[in-house]
Design a protein around this motif. Sequence first.
Motif, mmCIF file in Angstrom:
data_model
loop_
_atom_site.group_PDB
_atom_site.id
_atom_site.type_symbol
_atom_site.label_atom_id
_atom_site.label_comp_id
_atom_site.label_asym_id
_atom_site.label_seq_id
_atom_site.Cartn_x
_atom_site.Cartn_y
_atom_site.Cartn_z
ATOM 1 N N GLY A 207 -5.568 9.202 15.087
ATOM 2 C CA GLY A 207 -5.179 7.465 14.323
ATOM 3 C C GLY A 207 -6.407 6.909 15.118
ATOM 4 O O GLY A 207 -6.360 6.518 16.459
ATOM 5 N N GLN A 208 -7.129 6.374 14.801
ATOM 6 C CA GLN A 208 -8.123 5.024 15.464
ATOM 7 C C GLN A 208 -7.552 4.146 14.810
ATOM 8 O O GLN A 208 -7.751 3.601 13.580
ATOM 9 C CB GLN A 208 -9.633 5.910 16.004
ATOM 10 N N GLN A 209 -8.208 2.594 15.130
ATOM 11 C CA GLN A 209 -8.691 1.516 14.171
ATOM 12 C C GLN A 209 -10.111 2.156 13.532
ATOM 13 O O GLN A 209 -11.529 2.484 13.896
ATOM 14 C CB GLN A 209 -9.205 0.074 15.190
ATOM 15 N N TRP A 210 -10.041 1.466 12.189
ATOM 16 C CA TRP A 210 -8.392 2.489 11.459
ATOM 17 C C TRP A 210 -8.625 3.468 10.161
ATOM 18 O O TRP A 210 -8.899 3.019 9.348
ATOM 19 C CB TRP A 210 -8.690 0.419 10.769
ATOM 20 N N GLN A 211 -8.269 4.174 10.908
ATOM 21 C CA GLN A 211 -8.482 4.842 9.906
ATOM 22 C C GLN A 211 -7.560 6.177 10.249
ATOM 23 O O GLN A 211 -7.407 6.895 11.430
ATOM 24 C CB GLN A 211 -9.684 6.373 9.671
ATOM 25 N N GLU B 7 2.038 8.408 1.039
ATOM 26 C CA GLU B 7 0.663 7.916 1.147
ATOM 27 C C GLU B 7 1.132 7.993 3.129
ATOM 28 O O GLU B 7 3.285 8.015 3.302
ATOM 29 C CB GLU B 7 1.188 6.290 0.921
ATOM 30 N N ILE B 8 0.774 8.314 3.843
ATOM 31 C CA ILE B 8 0.489 7.842 5.463
ATOM 32 C C ILE B 8 0.711 6.515 5.694
ATOM 33 O O ILE B 8 -0.545 5.556 5.473
ATOM 34 C CB ILE B 8 -0.123 8.334 6.327
ATOM 35 N N LEU B 9 1.258 5.683 6.301
ATOM 36 C CA LEU B 9 1.522 3.878 6.661
ATOM 37 C C LEU B 9 1.074 4.144 8.023
ATOM 38 O O LEU B 9 1.569 4.520 9.136
ATOM 39 C CB LEU B 9 2.464 3.482 5.653
ATOM 40 N N CYS B 10 0.658 3.305 8.616
ATOM 41 C CA CYS B 10 0.378 2.532 10.288
ATOM 42 C C CYS B 10 1.677 1.799 10.928
ATOM 43 O O CYS B 10 1.419 0.882 10.372
ATOM 44 C CB CYS B 10 -0.844 2.347 11.052
ATOM 45 N N ALA B 11 2.653 1.826 10.759
ATOM 46 C CA ALA B 11 4.387 1.262 11.530
ATOM 47 C C ALA B 11 3.826 0.324 12.647
ATOM 48 O O ALA B 11 4.248 -0.055 12.871
ATOM 49 C CB ALA B 11 5.062 2.049 11.134
ATOM 50 N N GLU B 12 2.615 0.255 13.372
ATOM 51 C CA GLU B 12 2.633 -0.526 14.080
ATOM 52 C C GLU B 12 1.136 -1.432 13.800
ATOM 53 O O GLU B 12 0.022 -1.300 13.734
ATOM 54 C CB GLU B 12 2.532 0.090 15.899
ATOM 55 N N GLY C 214 -7.724 -4.709 10.608
ATOM 56 C CA GLY C 214 -7.288 -3.986 9.866
ATOM 57 C C GLY C 214 -6.396 -2.632 9.551
ATOM 58 O O GLY C 214 -6.001 -1.828 9.057
ATOM 59 N N HIS C 215 -4.933 -3.252 10.111
ATOM 60 C CA HIS C 215 -3.671 -2.431 10.137
ATOM 61 C C HIS C 215 -3.468 -2.436 8.721
ATOM 62 O O HIS C 215 -3.292 -1.085 8.291
ATOM 63 C CB HIS C 215 -2.671 -3.595 10.898
ATOM 64 N N PRO C 216 -3.458 -3.405 7.992
ATOM 65 C CA PRO C 216 -3.423 -3.099 6.419
ATOM 66 C C PRO C 216 -3.820 -2.190 5.565
ATOM 67 O O PRO C 216 -3.451 -1.287 4.476
ATOM 68 C CB PRO C 216 -3.272 -4.178 6.144
ATOM 69 N N GLN C 217 -4.445 -1.894 5.807
ATOM 70 C CA GLN C 217 -5.878 -0.754 5.653
ATOM 71 C C GLN C 217 -5.520 0.225 5.799
ATOM 72 O O GLN C 217 -6.116 1.618 5.703
ATOM 73 C CB GLN C 217 -7.565 -1.238 5.628
#
Length: 275
Positions: free
Chosen positions: A121-125, A222-227, A232-235
Amino acid sequence: MAVALILVLVALGSVVFHLVSPWWWTPIASNWHYIDNTIIITFWITGAVFVAVILFMAYCVYRFRHQAGRQAHYEPENKRLEWWLTIVTGVGVAAMLAPGLFVWQQFITVPDDATDIEIFGQQWQWSFRLPGPDGQLATSDTRLISPDNPLGLNRDDPKSQDDVVVEGGELHLPVNRPVKALLRSPDVLHNFYVPEFRAKMDLVPGQISYIWFTPTRTGTFEILCAELCGVGHPQMRGKVVVQEESEYQAWLQDQVSTSFARLTPGTKSETAMSD
């Protein structure tokens, strides 16, 4: 009288809303029903305490309401009541914590037959790495990250040449096979979370964390980032595609073009393939 009645209605209304509410978890798609069970136990215990406290408040408001000629009795201490409150509270807390300890033991104990994969995981993908025909992942290091080596794989590790790299795409997994996901981040704190899988885990820069699960039904999730990881976190979203074993193997065979040797020009394996 009106306040006591309102408190009773609040308690009963809360219970009814919980039982008939249309908002509930998404249908589970992994082995982690233990997490659901633990949360439900917590709901029942905290719900019972909530109803008991509200009804007790309603009783006190009604029973000790102001009446002409009645004088309040001041009692600063009641050891018997304090002992009962301490015991009941201790039992309730233990009942909530005990199931979680058993689930945590399962959460950190990876089955011997689990397949290692990597989630990056990296900003933002989200990017992913799967083992090739050798069934093993190569070593990696964030210091090796470059434009032609986005996940920082070790070129000198012979196991790296057939690793399948999926950059910013979909993670494909076979159904009913346990996987151990190695979690890495090169920049900030992220969190890998698929609501249908229930379990989630942080990706911490500078270390490799892990999570394991067994997908139990096919589908796309769907994979979400929960932090919170930046603007770009919402995307920062991705997809997990769970397939039958035959479909997964067919997909994996089609990924030869995305093996590390193909993506990294100048490697020994790539030169041999070209010859």
